[in-house]
Design a protein around this motif. Structure first.
Motif, PDB file in Angstrom:
ATOM      1  N   MET A   1      67.731  91.825 -92.357  1.00  0.00           N
ATOM      2  CA  MET A   1      67.804  91.252 -93.637  1.00  0.00           C
ATOM      3  C   MET A   1      69.001  90.303 -93.649  1.00  0.00           C
ATOM      4  O   MET A   1      68.782  89.197 -93.264  1.00  0.00           O
ATOM      5  N   ARG A   2      70.207  90.605 -93.962  1.00  0.00           N
ATOM      6  CA  ARG A   2      71.307  89.639 -93.897  1.00  0.00           C
ATOM      7  C   ARG A   2      72.044  89.770 -92.582  1.00  0.00           C
ATOM      8  O   ARG A   2      72.185  90.840 -92.035  1.00  0.00           O
ATOM      9  N   THR A  36      64.292  89.058 -95.280  1.00  0.00           N
ATOM     10  CA  THR A  36      64.236  89.494 -96.674  1.00  0.00           C
ATOM     11  C   THR A  36      63.004  90.356 -96.871  1.00  0.00           C
ATOM     12  O   THR A  36      62.140  90.429 -96.002  1.00  0.00           O
ATOM     13  N   THR A  38      60.435  91.894-100.465  1.00  0.00           N
ATOM     14  CA  THR A  38      60.087  91.577-101.847  1.00  0.00           C
ATOM     15  C   THR A  38      60.177  92.826-102.710  1.00  0.00           C
ATOM     16  O   THR A  38      60.142  93.949-102.197  1.00  0.00           O
ATOM     17  N   VAL A  96      62.397  88.094-104.367  1.00  0.00           N
ATOM     18  CA  VAL A  96      63.024  88.250-103.051  1.00  0.00           C
ATOM     19  C   VAL A  96      64.203  89.226-103.147  1.00  0.00           C
ATOM     20  O   VAL A  96      65.042  89.129-104.038  1.00  0.00           O
ATOM     21  N   ASN A  98      67.305  91.092-100.701  1.00  0.00           N
ATOM     22  CA  ASN A  98      68.071  91.047 -99.451  1.00  0.00           C
ATOM     23  C   ASN A  98      68.716  92.404 -99.180  1.00  0.00           C
ATOM     24  O   ASN A  98      68.931  93.191-100.104  1.00  0.00           O
ATOM     25  N   ASP A 101      71.309  94.452-101.553  1.00  0.00           N
ATOM     26  CA  ASP A 101      71.104  94.176-102.969  1.00  0.00           C
ATOM     27  C   ASP A 101      70.963  95.476-103.758  1.00  0.00           C
ATOM     28  O   ASP A 101      70.456  96.473-103.243  1.00  0.00           O
TER      29      ASP A 101
END
Length: 109
Positions: A1-2, A36, A38, A96, A98, A101
């Motif tokens: 993801m990140r 990412t 959803t 979206v 990440n 989050d």
């Protein structure tokens, strides 16, 4: 993801659900397949992996989240989502998300 996140490792994201009468907090665990995900994929995973268990949702064919834990959109009272404190907007499967989050679902008008 990140960043250098291992996409094959399970990822947990915090999710708060405020149905207007009670605030519930859970963690949903899933295996990331891209940078990412959803809101729809997170909610799908939460139905089977949320801790504590019990998160259920429904949506329309266009992706709008219409019901969470039995509380259904009704007139101007609808499910809204916010990520990391952003302004709330209509909850949509395509929102979206990440890694890292914090996701908030809120029912209201």
């Amino acid at each position: 993801m990140r960043g250098d996140h291992d996409r094959s490792a399970p990822t947990s994201l915090a999710l708060t659900v405020d149905d207007g009468t009670a605030l519930k907090v859970c963690a949903a665990t899933f295996t990331a397949t891209s940078a990412t995900t959803t809101l729809g994929a997170l909610l799908d995973a939460a139905q089977t992996s949320a801790a504590p268990r019990g998160l259920r949702h429904r949506d329309t064919g266009d992706g709008t989240i219409t019901s969470v834990n039995g509380k259904t959109n009704n007139g101007s009272s609808t499910w809204q989502s916010s990520t990391d404190g952003t302004p709330a907007a209509a909850a949509s499967r395509g929102t979206v998300i990440n890694a890292g989050d914090t996701i908030a679902l809120r029912y209201g008008g």
